[in-house]
Design a protein around this motif. Structure first.
Motif, PDB file in Angstrom:
ATOM      1  N   GLU A  59      -1.246  -8.534 -11.450  1.00 24.97           N
ATOM      2  CA  GLU A  59      -0.561  -8.140 -12.685  1.00 24.97           C
ATOM      3  C   GLU A  59      -0.582  -6.629 -12.863  1.00 24.97           C
ATOM      4  N   GLY A  60       0.410  -6.151 -13.611  1.00 25.74           N
ATOM      5  CA  GLY A  60       0.404  -4.756 -14.038  1.00 25.74           C
ATOM      6  C   GLY A  60       0.856  -3.755 -12.988  1.00 25.74           C
ATOM      7  N   ARG A  61       1.528  -4.227 -11.957  1.00 22.65           N
ATOM      8  CA  ARG A  61       2.010  -3.293 -10.933  1.00 22.65           C
ATOM      9  C   ARG A  61       3.477  -3.615 -10.638  1.00 22.65           C
ATOM     10  N   SER A  62       4.361  -2.772 -11.144  1.00 24.15           N
ATOM     11  CA  SER A  62       5.800  -3.042 -11.015  1.00 24.15           C
ATOM     12  C   SER A  62       6.251  -3.004  -9.554  1.00 24.15           C
ATOM     13  N   TRP A  63       5.495  -2.314  -8.739  1.00 23.16           N
ATOM     14  CA  TRP A  63       5.871  -2.140  -7.326  1.00 23.16           C
ATOM     15  C   TRP A  63       5.266  -3.228  -6.446  1.00 23.16           C
ATOM     16  N   LEU A  64       4.471  -4.120  -7.027  1.00 22.91           N
ATOM     17  CA  LEU A  64       3.813  -5.168  -6.245  1.00 22.91           C
ATOM     18  C   LEU A  64       4.136  -6.502  -6.907  1.00 22.91           C
ATOM     19  N   LYS A  65       5.252  -7.091  -6.545  1.00 30.80           N
ATOM     20  CA  LYS A  65       5.653  -8.352  -7.167  1.00 30.80           C
ATOM     21  C   LYS A  65       5.639  -9.510  -6.175  1.00 30.80           C
ATOM     22  N   GLU A  66       6.061  -9.228  -4.968  1.00 33.27           N
ATOM     23  CA  GLU A  66       6.025 -10.272  -3.947  1.00 33.27           C
ATOM     24  C   GLU A  66       5.844  -9.623  -2.568  1.00 33.27           C
ATOM     25  N   PHE A  67       5.564 -10.446  -1.605  1.00 33.05           N
ATOM     26  CA  PHE A  67       5.253 -10.057  -0.228  1.00 33.05           C
ATOM     27  C   PHE A  67       3.876  -9.386  -0.115  1.00 33.05           C
ATOM     28  N   VAL A  90     -14.529  -5.649   2.307  1.00 32.10           N
ATOM     29  CA  VAL A  90     -13.532  -5.493   3.363  1.00 32.10           C
ATOM     30  C   VAL A  90     -12.206  -5.150   2.684  1.00 32.10           C
ATOM     31  N   ARG A  91     -11.662  -4.024   3.068  1.00 34.90           N
ATOM     32  CA  ARG A  91     -10.368  -3.609   2.520  1.00 34.90           C
ATOM     33  C   ARG A  91      -9.283  -4.122   3.456  1.00 34.90           C
ATOM     34  N   ILE A  92      -8.346  -4.880   2.897  1.00 30.45           N
ATOM     35  CA  ILE A  92      -7.226  -5.354   3.713  1.00 30.45           C
ATOM     36  C   ILE A  92      -5.940  -4.708   3.194  1.00 30.45           C
ATOM     37  N   TYR A  93      -5.356  -3.879   4.043  1.00 32.78           N
ATOM     38  CA  TYR A  93      -4.078  -3.250   3.718  1.00 32.78           C
ATOM     39  C   TYR A  93      -2.945  -4.245   3.955  1.00 32.78           C
ATOM     40  N   PHE A  94      -1.900  -4.119   3.165  1.00 32.44           N
ATOM     41  CA  PHE A  94      -0.723  -4.962   3.346  1.00 32.44           C
ATOM     42  C   PHE A  94       0.482  -4.218   2.778  1.00 32.44           C
ATOM     43  N   SER A  95       1.657  -4.750   2.998  1.00 30.84           N
ATOM     44  CA  SER A  95       2.871  -4.132   2.468  1.00 30.84           C
ATOM     45  C   SER A  95       3.558  -5.098   1.522  1.00 30.84           C
ATOM     46  N   CYS A  96       4.061  -4.556   0.421  1.00 29.59           N
ATOM     47  CA  CYS A  96       4.566  -5.397  -0.667  1.00 29.59           C
ATOM     48  C   CYS A  96       5.860  -4.804  -1.219  1.00 29.59           C
ATOM     49  N   ARG A  97       6.465  -5.526  -2.137  1.00 28.62           N
ATOM     50  CA  ARG A  97       7.775  -5.094  -2.647  1.00 28.62           C
ATOM     51  C   ARG A  97       7.909  -5.357  -4.137  1.00 28.62           C
ATOM     52  N   PRO A  98       8.614  -4.469  -4.828  1.00 26.45           N
ATOM     53  CA  PRO A  98       9.083  -4.800  -6.174  1.00 26.45           C
ATOM     54  C   PRO A  98      10.272  -5.750  -6.028  1.00 26.45           C
ATOM     55  N   PRO A  99      10.798  -6.294  -7.123  1.00 25.24           N
ATOM     56  CA  PRO A  99      11.989  -7.143  -6.993  1.00 25.24           C
ATOM     57  C   PRO A  99      13.138  -6.381  -6.329  1.00 25.24           C
ATOM     58  N   PHE A 124     -13.113 -14.748   0.040  1.00 24.62           N
ATOM     59  CA  PHE A 124     -12.212 -15.345  -0.940  1.00 24.62           C
ATOM     60  C   PHE A 124     -12.502 -14.856  -2.363  1.00 24.62           C
ATOM     61  N   LYS A 125     -13.391 -13.878  -2.470  1.00 29.70           N
ATOM     62  CA  LYS A 125     -13.642 -13.232  -3.770  1.00 29.70           C
ATOM     63  C   LYS A 125     -13.021 -11.842  -3.761  1.00 29.70           C
ATOM     64  N   GLN A 126     -12.070 -11.615  -4.676  1.00 22.60           N
ATOM     65  CA  GLN A 126     -11.413 -10.316  -4.773  1.00 22.60           C
ATOM     66  C   GLN A 126     -12.221  -9.370  -5.626  1.00 22.60           C
ATOM     67  N   ARG A 127     -12.326  -8.151  -5.157  1.00 21.84           N
ATOM     68  CA  ARG A 127     -13.036  -7.140  -5.931  1.00 21.84           C
ATOM     69  C   ARG A 127     -12.037  -6.233  -6.652  1.00 21.84           C
ATOM     70  N   ALA A 128     -10.996  -5.836  -5.960  1.00 26.43           N
ATOM     71  CA  ALA A 128     -10.029  -4.910  -6.568  1.00 26.43           C
ATOM     72  C   ALA A 128      -8.717  -4.936  -5.775  1.00 26.43           C
ATOM     73  N   VAL A 129      -7.656  -4.540  -6.462  1.00 27.37           N
ATOM     74  CA  VAL A 129      -6.364  -4.328  -5.800  1.00 27.37           C
ATOM     75  C   VAL A 129      -5.965  -2.879  -6.072  1.00 27.37           C
ATOM     76  N   ALA A 130      -5.363  -2.229  -5.084  1.00 28.65           N
ATOM     77  CA  ALA A 130      -4.953  -0.823  -5.238  1.00 28.65           C
ATOM     78  C   ALA A 130      -4.195  -0.622  -6.546  1.00 28.65           C
ATOM     79  N   GLU A 131      -4.547   0.460  -7.259  1.00 23.80           N
ATOM     80  CA  GLU A 131      -3.875   0.759  -8.538  1.00 23.80           C
ATOM     81  C   GLU A 131      -2.469   1.299  -8.309  1.00 23.80           C
ATOM     82  N   ARG A 132      -2.268   1.938  -7.171  1.00 23.88           N
ATOM     83  CA  ARG A 132      -0.954   2.512  -6.867  1.00 23.88           C
ATOM     84  C   ARG A 132      -0.742   2.441  -5.360  1.00 23.88           C
TER      85      ARG A 132
END
Lengths: 320, 319
Positions: free
Chosen positions: A17-25, A38-47, A69-77
């Protein structure tokens, strides 16, 4: 055959939630291991925009080292900004591959531009982080790996590694654009380059992995891991046309090498396939192997090339 | 040294051109034979899909008097690139150079983009029939965008000096919208790369080798280099990056620099200078220079008004 035990989907972008640039993928997972997470990088998309076109950003999710399977944080930007007007990465930074280099973290990423006769072109850029991999500054406004006579377009899917004091970059290079039902579809093959500094690269100038399912097979995500005296490559491959569904879509392949240059393809050994039902029943792609506390994991994408996130499998036994 | 202008040499609208081309003879490039001079140029057809231009290479063979036309090419010299290739939408210019029994053609390939109009890169095509036709060494370029040369690598001019291939070319420094409603405009500068085989190049990577005269918004194009009396001379053209098409004062003019070591270049547009003749074919614009030797003379080919829509002309160096 390797025995990968599927652990299920570990990250779902739609739940963020709260990230307009991270909606799907959440595409092309790549790990960076810290002391307690463990930091896992990935690529995502806004609509998609009003024309149905996407831009892509790269980000990360931090998972508890003791329980992935426990999330600590997601990149703020996003970890990288999109390129400026006319630059090679104006419309996307996907995928990204990271590696520690002293106190820095270096990222190699594919930048996307839009073309008139074909939908896009891609080239590989480079960036450095001095804050532990939260944000990255680009080394230049252009790509670190230019197009060449033999690699004319669509240089993408970088995977950076260091073995024996040499930098290795595995990536894909476009071979042709194929017209299928009036649409231009890219065919690409797995390639490699080496470097002393990660900036000036020398290309192997050959296809590393022979095509198996058809001459125009597209190959992606060449993920190389050293274990038990051999180099292991997991990658994904698909047919050149009608590949957006189960029938012709991505599957995970395998090859091994003792010298990093000559590879023997042996998909029968890969040991992971689509599930009978669920999030990875239509296709599996973009494998990434990593070791953590004595176990070997495989991160990978499921249906629609990661539109709904990525999952994990753990190896029973050894990579040998 | 001074240029003595010999007037317009070739008007494309007075000849039948291959590839359904009708206007433009841009960036003339000479290949000198014993008994004639072949001058390559870029001419244009219209893309039936969208009405945009496609640049094609053609040539005219001229008597060594550089006055009389022998013939104009009637076949394709080099086809455009395939779908998605760097040279799919045009080749402009192509610079030619003899190497052994072959003729090397360094092409500037154009491909259209969406957010900006175009990108370019430099390819290599080789001719084994004295320059009648050229075959690419691959689908991709030999010199393209890189870390500090982010776009618009083009206009390669190659010379072998003491066994080393030298290429002078241009690289884009970026695109900019000068007015809110204007299409993006590009700025490019002259760079330098070297090679042992003409295929694998090492760039100086983002070093602008010729100083600006008009400031940072100066665009520099089509370098051409010649040795005269032990000194290297470079000619090129330069303009403002914005409002340069129809505003004579801001359009292309011929620049000049010299060097004794191929590293440091001293800009000196006045010695020799090439001025337009008001009211004549080159009154508003002088661009796309190419210097070459024929007999014991040094010549300058160049385009005039409207970027060479109506052809190119000639000047001869007087010492």
């Amino acid at each position: 055959m390797f025995r990968w035990r599927k652990l299920g989907k570990v990250f779902t972008p739609q739940e963020v939630e709260g990230r307009s640039w991270l909606k799907e993928f959440a595409q092309a997972p790549a790990t960076l291991v810290f002391d307690d997470f463990v930091r896992i990088y990935f690529s995502c998309r806004p609509p998609a925009d009003e024309k149905g076109q996407y831009v892509s950003y790269s980000a990360y999710v931090d998972l508890e080292r003791g329980d992935l399977f426990k999330q600590r944080a997601v990149a703020e930007r996003p970890i990288l900004s999109l390129g400026g007007l006319g630059e090679f990465d104006e419309f996307g930074t996907y995928p990204v591959s990271v590696i520690r280099n002293g106190n820095e973290v270096r990222a190699y990423y594919a930048g996307w531009t839009r073309c008139e006769s074909v939908p896009f072109n891609v080239a590989i850029g480079m960036a450095t982080s001095r804050d532990g991999g939260q944000t990255f500054a680009k080394h230049g406004a252009g790509p670190v790996l230019p197009y060449t006579p033999d690699e004319p377009f669509v240089l993408s899917g970088p995977k950076v590694r260091r073995f024996n004091d040499t930098w290795y970059l595995w990536y894909i290079a476009g071979r042709k654009w194929k017209r299928v039902d009036g649409r231009a579809e890219p065919v690409y093959k797995i390639r490699m380059a080496t470097s002393d500094d990660g900036i000036r690269w020398h290309r192997a100038n050959k296809d590393l992995i022979e095509s198996r399912i058809e001459e125009d097979e597209a190959q992606a995500s060449p993920d190389v891991f050293y274990a038990n005296g051999k180099y292991h490559m997991f990658f994904c491959y698909r047919y050149s046309s009608h590949y957006r569904g189960k029938q012709n879509g991505y599957r995970i392949g395998y090859a091994y090498s003792v010298n990093l240059t000559d590879w023997v393809r042996d998909d029968a050994k890969a040991g992971i396939d689509v599930s009978d039902e669920g999030w990875d029943a239509e296709m599996i792609s973009y494998p990434h192997v990593f070791e953590l506390d004595g176990k070997t994991y495989l991160a990978y994408l499921g249906n629609q090339v990661g539109r709904h996130g990525f999952g994990l499998a753990v190896l029973d036994g050894k990579l040998e | 040294m001074r240029w003595r202008k010999l007037g317009k040499l070739f008007d494309p609208t007075q000849h039948e051109l291959p590839n359904d081309c009708v206007q433009f003879a841009q960036a003339p490039q000479a290949l000198v034979f014993d008994d004639f001079v072949r001058i390559y140029f870029s001419t244009r057809s219209v893309d039936p899909d969208n009405g945009k231009y496609l640049s094609h290479i053609a040539f005219v063979d001229m008597h060594k008097n550089l006055c009389d036309v022998i013939r104009v090419s009637d076949k394709t010299v080099i086809p455009l690139g395939g779908l998605g290739c760097f040279d799919e939408h045009g080749i402009f210019p192509m610079s030619v150079m003899r190497y052994g029994d072959a003729v090397y053609g360094y092409t500037c390939g154009w491909n259209r983009r969406v957010s900006v109009s175009v990108d370019t890169a430099i390819g290599l095509a080789i001719s084994r029939d004295d320059g009648l036709t050229f075959q690419r060494i691959g689908d991709g370029p030999v010199l393209a965008a890189s870390l500090h040369e982010p776009c618009l690598v083009g206009d390669g001019f190659v010379k072998v000096i003491n066994g080393v291939f030298h290429m002078w070319y241009i690289f884009g420094t970026g695109w900019q919208r000068y007015l809110p409603d204007a299409a993006p405009d590009r700025t490019y500068k002259i760079g330098h790369a070297t090679s042992m085989d003409g295929i694998d190049w090492v760039k100086e990577e983002g070093r602008q080798i010729v100083a600006d005269r008009l400031g940072g918004d100066e665009s520099q194009a089509l370098p051409t280099v010649i040795g005269i009396d032990g000194r290297y001379h470079m000619f090129f053209c330069y303009r403002q990056s914005f409002d340069f098409r129809n505003n004579g004062g801001r359009g292309y003019h011929i620049g000049h620099a010299w060097s004794d070591d191929l590293v440091n270049w001293i800009r000196d547009d006045e010695h020799p200078s090439l001025e337009g003749t008001p009211g004549d074919w080159d009154g508003d614009m002088q661009c796309y220079p190419h210097v070459f030797e024929s007999g014991d003379k040094v010549y300058l080919l160049y385009n005039g008004d409207e970027f060479g829509r109506y052809g190119f002309g000639l000047a001869v160096l007087e010492r």
